[in-house]
Design an enzyme around this catalytic site. Structure first.
Site, PDB file in Angstrom:
ATOM      1  N   HIS A   1       0.799  -1.234   0.000  1.00  0.00           N
ATOM      2  CA  HIS A   1       0.000   0.000   0.000  1.00  0.00           C
ATOM      3  C   HIS A   1       0.835   1.290   0.000  1.00  0.00           C
ATOM      4  O   HIS A   1       0.784   2.076  -0.947  1.00  0.00           O
ATOM      5  CB  HIS A   1      -0.896   0.042   1.245  1.00  0.00           C
ATOM      6  CG  HIS A   1      -1.769  -1.151   1.455  1.00  0.00           C
ATOM      7  ND1 HIS A   1      -2.887  -1.404   0.705  1.00  0.00           N
ATOM      8  CD2 HIS A   1      -1.701  -2.161   2.360  1.00  0.00           C
ATOM      9  CE1 HIS A   1      -3.479  -2.500   1.136  1.00  0.00           C
ATOM     10  NE2 HIS A   1      -2.780  -2.986   2.135  1.00  0.00           N
TER      11      HIS A   1
HETATM   12  C1  BDR Z   1      -3.125   0.778   5.305  1.00  0.00           C
HETATM   13  O1  BDR Z   1      -3.333   0.278   6.624  1.00  0.00           O
HETATM   14  C2  BDR Z   1      -2.117  -0.096   7.212  1.00  0.00           C
HETATM   15  O2  BDR Z   1      -2.214  -1.362   7.788  1.00  0.00           O
HETATM   16  C3  BDR Z   1      -1.068  -0.027   6.140  1.00  0.00           C
HETATM   17  O3  BDR Z   1       0.154   0.445   6.667  1.00  0.00           O
HETATM   18  C4  BDR Z   1      -1.641   0.951   5.136  1.00  0.00           C
HETATM   19  O4  BDR Z   1      -1.294   2.283   5.429  1.00  0.00           O
HETATM   20  C5  BDR Z   1      -3.768  -0.177   4.322  1.00  0.00           C
HETATM   21  O5  BDR Z   1      -5.134  -0.315   4.584  1.00  0.00           O
END
Ligand code: BDR
Ligand code: CA
Length: 314
Positions: A243
């Site tokens: 992500h």
């Molecule tokens: C987001 O949530 C976190 O767990 C990750 O770092 C990312 O920023 C993804 O949904």
């Protein structure tokens, strides 16, 4: 080319950690003015230590790390140890940092950096819940007009949610903060689940990190091997979505991504859909088009960029 000044607001988290490394490995394009930490994936004390570990791993300890808000604007903190492990950075053995956290609160640092820079120069890169950013916007109402842009990871529309059926983690943890940010008037670009679910860490990518033969390559290989096991098991994906590095990759090579300027609103009321990013993709309303919503990425180009940059550090 003068490097673009950015602030990374983050809750490391393995994917945040790789995003930080990517930014620190790209000094010709990005000048990281500060890293500000927020509670999210794990509590604040851990996200702060984890950010310090990353500046040390990258050999960039001159970049200040400020600790910020330890919970959302309203209600209790929700964390994600089930994804990231107890430390937030499970999967790699990293020494405890010797660098001290910078003096002062992250919110004050954000306000100070943005308001003391020429207007339209600072880009904010939130990679976690938006608590620090919303608090800063509230504290200094001139800030929104002084920013160049906010480029954030959060939300999901076509892919649904990853924390509730309709909500993505970063928005779900602090929907009221997200509401403040999406209404603030600054230019916003969003890297939601709709695009990050196309940036999957496949075995051949993991092999490329290991093959770097550096401390950074070894650490990233370990971190991402641990991190992706959750999404692969939970969603049946071919690999874990990477992500947060999508935010930094977008700044470095926007031509790898495609999206559209749309209206985005945050649901804060409904118990069923709290934290949902409601995207007016087809222009059904006459509301403001407040965010560029990214949906597509050249995934191989993204991983080529990431591996290439990480090869240069550590
Ligand atoms: C987001 O949530 C976190 O767990 C990750 O770092 C990312 O920023 C993804 O949904
Ligand atoms: Ca994050």
């Amino acid at each position: 080319m003068t490097p673009r000044p950015i602030i990374i607001d983050t809750d490391p988290g393995q994917d945040d950690a790789v995003a930080i490394l990517l930014a620190l490995a790209s000094p010709e394009e990005l000048e990281v003015r500060a890293i500000t930490t927020v509670a999210g994936n794990v509590p604040l004390a851990l996200t702060t230590v984890n950010a310090l570990k990353m500046v040390e791993l990258a050999g960039r300890t001159e970049v200040p790390v400020y600790a910020g808000c330890d919970g959302p604007l309203h209600g209790a903190l929700i964390t994600a140890e089930y994804v990231h492990g107890r430390s937030g950075l499970d999967g790699a053995t990293l020494p405890e940092p010797v660098t001290a956290v910078a003096a002062g609160h992250a919110v004050d640092a954000i306000v100070e950096i943005v308001t003391s820079a020429p207007p339209g120069t600072i880009t904010l890169c939130p990679l976690g819940p938006l608590t620090n950013v919303a608090t800063a916007l509230d504290r200094e109402p001139r800030m929104a007009a002084m920013l160049r842009e906010i480029v954030l990871m959060g939300g999901g529309f076509f892919e649904g949610g990853n924390t509730t059926p309709t909500a993505e983690f970063n928005i779900y943890v602090d929907p009221e903060a997200a509401d403040v940010v999406f209404r603030c008037g600054a230019p916003i670009t969003v890297l939601p689940l709709d695009v990050t679910h196309r940036a999957l860490i496949l075995p051949r990518h993991l092999e490329r990190f290991a093959a770097l033969g550096t401390r950074v390559g070894e650490a990233v290989h370990g971190l991402l091997t641990f991190y992706e096991r959750y999404d692969v098991a939970k969603y049946g994906m071919a690999g874990g979505p990477l992500h947060d590095p999508c935010v930094i990759a977008y700044l470095l090579k926007p031509e790898l991504f495609r999206g559209k300027l749309v209206g985005v609103e945050i649901e804060t009321e409904s118990p069923l859909t709290r934290g949902m990013t409601v995207v007016d993709w087809w222009g059904m309303t006459s509301g403001p088009r407040n965010a560029t919503w990214i949906r597509e990425v050249d995934a191989e180009g993204f991983f080529d960029l990431l591996v290439g940059r990480l090869a240069a550090i550590g």
